[in-house]
Write a protein that holds these residues in place. Structure first.
Motif, short mmCIF file in Angstrom:
data_model
loop_
_atom_site.label_atom_id
_atom_site.label_comp_id
_atom_site.label_asym_id
_atom_site.label_seq_id
_atom_site.Cartn_x
_atom_site.Cartn_y
_atom_site.Cartn_z
N ASP A 50 57.00 -8.93 -12.74
CA ASP A 50 57.18 -9.54 -14.06
C ASP A 50 57.06 -11.05 -13.86
O ASP A 50 58.00 -11.68 -13.37
CB ASP A 50 58.56 -9.13 -14.58
CG ASP A 50 59.00 -9.90 -15.81
OD1 ASP A 50 58.14 -10.52 -16.46
OD2 ASP A 50 60.21 -9.86 -16.10
N GLU A 51 55.93 -11.65 -14.20
CA GLU A 51 55.60 -12.97 -13.66
C GLU A 51 55.69 -14.14 -14.64
O GLU A 51 55.43 -15.28 -14.26
CB GLU A 51 54.19 -12.91 -13.05
CG GLU A 51 54.12 -11.89 -11.93
CD GLU A 51 52.72 -11.66 -11.41
OE1 GLU A 51 51.88 -12.57 -11.50
OE2 GLU A 51 52.45 -10.53 -10.93
N HIS A 52 56.03 -13.87 -15.90
CA HIS A 52 56.10 -14.96 -16.87
C HIS A 52 57.54 -15.45 -17.04
O HIS A 52 58.46 -14.92 -16.42
CB HIS A 52 55.51 -14.51 -18.21
CG HIS A 52 54.03 -14.29 -18.15
ND1 HIS A 52 53.43 -13.13 -18.59
CD2 HIS A 52 53.04 -15.08 -17.67
CE1 HIS A 52 52.12 -13.23 -18.40
NE2 HIS A 52 51.86 -14.39 -17.84
N GLY A 53 57.72 -16.46 -17.88
CA GLY A 53 59.06 -16.93 -18.21
C GLY A 53 59.44 -18.24 -17.54
O GLY A 53 58.79 -18.72 -16.62
N LEU A 54 60.53 -18.79 -18.03
CA LEU A 54 60.98 -20.12 -17.62
C LEU A 54 61.42 -20.16 -16.16
O LEU A 54 61.23 -21.16 -15.46
CB LEU A 54 62.12 -20.57 -18.54
CG LEU A 54 62.63 -22.00 -18.39
CD1 LEU A 54 61.49 -23.01 -18.48
CD2 LEU A 54 63.70 -22.28 -19.44
N LYS A 55 62.01 -19.05 -15.68
CA LYS A 55 62.46 -19.03 -14.28
C LYS A 55 61.30 -19.28 -13.32
O LYS A 55 61.46 -19.98 -12.31
CB LYS A 55 63.09 -17.67 -13.96
CG LYS A 55 64.59 -17.63 -14.07
CD LYS A 55 65.18 -16.38 -13.44
CE LYS A 55 64.64 -15.09 -14.00
NZ LYS A 55 65.43 -13.92 -13.55
N MET A 56 60.15 -18.68 -13.61
CA MET A 56 58.99 -18.87 -12.74
C MET A 56 58.51 -20.32 -12.81
O MET A 56 58.13 -20.90 -11.80
CB MET A 56 57.87 -17.91 -13.14
CG MET A 56 58.11 -16.48 -12.73
SD MET A 56 58.10 -16.25 -10.94
CE MET A 56 56.34 -16.37 -10.60
N ARG A 94 50.86 -6.13 -12.64
CA ARG A 94 51.29 -7.53 -12.73
C ARG A 94 51.16 -7.94 -14.20
O ARG A 94 50.17 -7.62 -14.85
CB ARG A 94 50.42 -8.42 -11.85
CG ARG A 94 50.49 -8.08 -10.37
CD ARG A 94 49.64 -9.04 -9.55
NE ARG A 94 50.05 -10.44 -9.78
CZ ARG A 94 49.41 -11.49 -9.26
NH1 ARG A 94 48.35 -11.31 -8.48
NH2 ARG A 94 49.83 -12.72 -9.52
N THR A 95 52.16 -8.65 -14.70
CA THR A 95 52.11 -9.01 -16.11
C THR A 95 51.08 -10.11 -16.39
O THR A 95 50.87 -10.49 -17.54
CB THR A 95 53.49 -9.45 -16.64
OG1 THR A 95 54.01 -10.49 -15.80
CG2 THR A 95 54.45 -8.27 -16.64
N THR A 96 50.44 -10.61 -15.34
CA THR A 96 49.32 -11.53 -15.52
C THR A 96 47.98 -10.79 -15.59
O THR A 96 46.94 -11.42 -15.77
CB THR A 96 49.28 -12.54 -14.36
OG1 THR A 96 49.40 -11.85 -13.12
CG2 THR A 96 50.42 -13.55 -14.47
N ASP A 97 48.00 -9.44 -15.46
CA ASP A 97 46.76 -8.66 -15.56
C ASP A 97 46.19 -8.75 -16.97
O ASP A 97 46.94 -8.73 -17.96
CB ASP A 97 47.02 -7.18 -15.23
CG ASP A 97 47.36 -6.95 -13.75
OD1 ASP A 97 47.08 -7.86 -12.94
OD2 ASP A 97 47.89 -5.87 -13.43
N ALA A 98 44.87 -8.79 -17.06
CA ALA A 98 44.21 -8.96 -18.36
C ALA A 98 44.54 -7.83 -19.33
O ALA A 98 44.78 -8.07 -20.52
CB ALA A 98 42.70 -9.06 -18.17
N ASP A 99 44.56 -6.56 -18.84
CA ASP A 99 44.84 -5.45 -19.76
C ASP A 99 46.27 -5.50 -20.24
O ASP A 99 46.59 -5.05 -21.36
CB ASP A 99 44.50 -4.10 -19.13
CG ASP A 99 45.36 -3.76 -17.92
OD1 ASP A 99 45.91 -4.67 -17.28
OD2 ASP A 99 45.44 -2.56 -17.59
N HIS A 100 47.18 -6.07 -19.44
CA HIS A 100 48.56 -6.17 -19.88
C HIS A 100 48.73 -7.23 -20.97
O HIS A 100 49.49 -7.04 -21.92
CB HIS A 100 49.49 -6.49 -18.72
CG HIS A 100 50.90 -6.73 -19.17
ND1 HIS A 100 51.68 -5.72 -19.67
CD2 HIS A 100 51.62 -7.87 -19.29
CE1 HIS A 100 52.84 -6.22 -20.05
NE2 HIS A 100 52.83 -7.53 -19.83
N ILE A 101 48.04 -8.33 -20.83
CA ILE A 101 48.09 -9.36 -21.87
C ILE A 101 47.57 -8.80 -23.19
O ILE A 101 48.16 -9.00 -24.26
CB ILE A 101 47.29 -10.61 -21.43
CG1 ILE A 101 48.03 -11.29 -20.26
CG2 ILE A 101 47.08 -11.59 -22.58
CD1 ILE A 101 47.27 -12.38 -19.56
N ALA A 102 46.49 -8.01 -23.12
CA ALA A 102 45.94 -7.37 -24.33
C ALA A 102 46.94 -6.39 -24.94
O ALA A 102 47.12 -6.33 -26.16
CB ALA A 102 44.64 -6.67 -23.99
#
Length: 515
Positions: A50-56, A94-102
Motif C-alpha cells: 500500500d504505497e500512497h499517503g502522507l506517511k510515504m 502494488r497500489t501504484t499499478d496502473a490497473d489499480h489506479i483505474a
C-alpha cells in the motif's frame, strides 16, 4: 476447476522494512490458501503493498529520496520476504499499478454516481501514522499529548476535502452485522465494531490536497484520494474490477485476513464503500492478534523489531511457519522467542513426526533393500492406527475450515503420537527376527499413516512435507489425495525407498538471539 476461493492479506505499508508481524499474516494466509487448494477450490490469493499517503511522503523526505524510488525499493523488500517464506500468492499487488489506479477511480465514480460524495472543508484530528481521522471523543490526553485510540500522535488538519456520506450507512452496516455474524471475526473484534457503529458514524473525509502522492480524484484537480479508499480497493483490482470477465469470478472475496488494528477500515468503511458502489460484500473480515516478542509489543525504541528473514535463516522456513501457526491461538495475540521456537519444533517436528518418518524409512531401506513391504499378517492394531490417523487428519481439516489453525495442528499431532506409540509397541526391529510376515504388515501400515500425515500438514510446512512425500514415492498428484487407495499398489511395483536424510533436523539455540 473447483469453486472459487479468494483470500487476501492486508497490503503492507512500506515506509519501513518488513517485520515478523508482516511475516505472520502472510504465513497464515498462505496456509489457508494451500489448504483450500488441497480441498479442490479454485484459489486466488493476493498480497502486496500500500504505497500512497502522507506517511510515504514523509519517509521519503526523511531519507532525501523521491517517494516513487522509496516505494519501489521497499515494496521489493516485502515481495522478497513473501518469496523467501514460500508464500504462494497469485498476485503481489502494488497500489501504484496502473490497473489499480483505474479501479480506484472507477469505484470513486460509482460512489459519486450514488450521491455519496460531496465537497466541503475538513477540520479535525488526523494521525499520520495510522493514516486515520478521529473524532474528538476518541482521543486521550491534552494539547500536544493528544493521542488516537492506537496511542499514536494526532495533528489538527484543515483543508478542502471530498466527503463520503458514511453516516448514511450506519443502519445498513448494523443490519449487515446482524444478518451475517461471521462477517467480522473473531467475536471480540465484532463486538468492538458494533459498539463503534452503534455510537454513530460521522461522514468521512476521503480526499487530500496538501500533497499529491496518491490516486488523482476524477474531475477534481488538486485532490488525491484518502489512502484508505485507494488501499481497500486493491481487493477489487485483484479480481479484475471494473471489468466483468476473467478474474471477476473470484469476487466477492471469501476472506480478508488483517491485523486487529485495522479492523475499522475493513469492517466499517470498506463495506460502506461497496454498498455505495453497488458491489457484493466479502464473506469474512478476520482481525488477527499481534505477535509479541517475549510478551512485549515490538517497537524500534525497544530495539526488539525482528527481521523475519533472519529468523528463517536461523531456524528454517518450515520451522518458523510451523511454530507461528502452532503456537499462536489464531485471532489472539501470541508471543515468540528463540527458545520457544527451538523447544516447540524439536519436540513436535524433529522428535515426533521427523523421527517417525526417519526410522521407518531407514529401516525399510536397510532391511528390505528399499522395497515397499507387501503382504504380511494384518492385525486389529493396524486398522486401529489407520483409523486414528484418519480421524486426526479429518480434525485438522475441520479446524482449518473454521480458521482454528493451532487446534488443527494439535489434532494432527494426535495422529503422530498414535504412530509413535504403534511403532514402539509393534517393534518391527524385533519382528525382523521373530515374525518377518508381521513386520511387513507393520511397516506397510506405517507408510500409509506417514503419507496421510504428511499430506495433511503440507499447508503448514510445504517444503518439508513435500520431501517426506517424495521419500515415500508419492507423486505431485498424490500430495492432495489422502484417500487415494491405489497409491500403495503403484509404488510397490517399481519404487525403492532410499536411505532418507532427516527432513526435520533438530534445532540448536543460537549463541545470540536473532534480531
Amino acid at each position: 476447476m473447483g469453486e472459487p476461493f479468494y483470500i487476501t492479506t492486508a497490503i503492507s505499508y512500506p515506509n519501513g522494512r518488513p517485520h515478523i508481524g508482516h511475516a505472520y499474516e502472510a504465513i497464515v494466509a498462505d496456509a489457508i490458501a494451500r489448504f483450500q487448494r488441497q480441498a479442490g477450490r479454485d484459489v486466488r490469493f493476493q498480497t502486496g503493498t500500500d504505497e500512497h499517503g502522507l506517511k510515504m511522503v514523509q519517509a521519503a523526505r526523511d531519507q532525501d529520496m523521491p517517494v516513487r524510488e522509496l516505494a519501489d525499493a521497499m515494496s521489493g523488500q516485502f515481495k522478497a520476504m513473501a518469496d523467501a517464506l514460500g508464500i504462494s500468492y497469485d498476485r503481489f499487488i502494488r497500489t501504484t499499478d496502473a490497473d489499480h489506479i483505474a479501479a480506484s477511480q472507477a469505484i470513486w465514480q460509482r460512489m459519486a454516481d450514488a450521491g455519496d460524495l460531496y465537497l466541503s472543508r475538513y477540520e479535525g484530528w488526523y494521525s499520520v501514522r495510522d493514516e486515520a481521522f478521529y473524532d474528538e471523543k476518541e482521543l486521550t490526553g491534552e494539547g500536544d499529548e493528544r493521542r488516537s485510540p492506537q496511542g499514536t500522535p494526532v495533528e489538527w488538519t484543515a483543508e478542502e476535502s471530498w466527503f463520503f456520506r458514511l453516516s448514511r450507512y450506519q443502519q445498513p452496516l448494523l443490519d449487515l452485522y446482524a444478518a451475517n455474524p461471521d462477517f467480522i471475526r473473531p467475536d471480540s473484534r465484532r463486538n468492538e465494531v458494533l459498539r463503534f457503529v452503534e455510537g454513530g458514524l460521522s461522514d468521512l473525509s476521503v480526499s487530500r490536497t496538501s500533497f499529491d502522492w496518491g490516486v488523482p480524484v476524477p474531475g477534481s484537480p488538486g485532490h488525491v484520494m484518502y489512502v484508505w479508499v485507494d488501499a481497500l480497493t486493491n481487493y477489487l483490482t485483484g479480481a479484475g474490477f471494473p471489468g466483468e470477465g476473467g478474474d471477476w469470478r473470484y469476487w466477492p472475496a471469501d476472506l480478508h485476513l488483517i491485523g486487529k488494528d485495522i479492523v475499522r477500515f475493513h469492517a466499517v468503511y470498506w463495506p460502506a464503500f461497496l454498498m455505495s458502489a453497488g458491489l457484493a460484500l466479502p464473506g469474512t473480515v478476520f482481525g488477527h492478534g499481534f505477535l509479541l516478542h517475549r510478551g512485549e509489543k515490538m517497537s524500534k525504541s525497544l530495539g526488539n523489531v525482528v527481521d523475519p528473514l533472519v529468523l528463517a535463516d536461523a531456524f528454517g522456513v518450515d520451522a518458523l511457519r510451523y511454530f507461528l501457526l502452532r503456537e499462536v491461538s489464531f485471532g489472539q495475540d501470541g508471543s515468540y522467542s528463540a527458545e520457544a521456537i527451538v523447544t516447540r519444533v524439536n519436540a513436535e517436528l524433529a522428535n515426533s513426526f521427523g523421527n517417525l518418518a526417519q526410522r521407518t524409512l531407514s529401516f525399510i531401506a536397510k532391511n528390505l533393500d528399499g522395497v515397499p513391504p507387501a503382504g504380511g499378517e494384518a492385525q486389529d492394531a493396524d486398522a486401529i492406527l489407520i483409523e486414528e490417523v484418519v480421524v486426526a487428519c479429518a480434525a485438522l481439516k475441520a479446524a482449518f475450515g473454521d480458521l482454528a489453525l493451532g487446534q488443527g495442528i494439535e489434532a494432527w499431532l494426535r495422529g503422530v503420537v498414535a504412530c509413535n506409540q504403534y511403532i514402539d509397541a509393534q517393534a518391527p526391529w524385533a519382528l525382523r527376527k521373530t515374525d518377518p510376515e508381521r513386520m511387513h504388515a507393520v511397516l506397510r501400515t506405517l507408510l500409509r499413516a506417514i503419507r496421510m500425515l504428511a499430506i495433511a500438514i503440507v499447508p503448514v510446512v510445504p517444503g518439508a512435507a513435500g520431501k517426506v512425500l517424495d521419500q515415500l514415492g508419492a507423486s505431485e498428484r498424490d500430495h492432495a489425495a489422502i484417500d487415494d487407495d491405489d497409491w500403495y499398489e503403484r509404488i510397490a511395483t517399481d519404487f525403492r525407498i532410499a536411505p532418507p536424510t532427516p527432513v526435520f533436523p533438530r534445532l540448536e539455540l543460537p549463541v545470540e538471539e536473532p534480531a
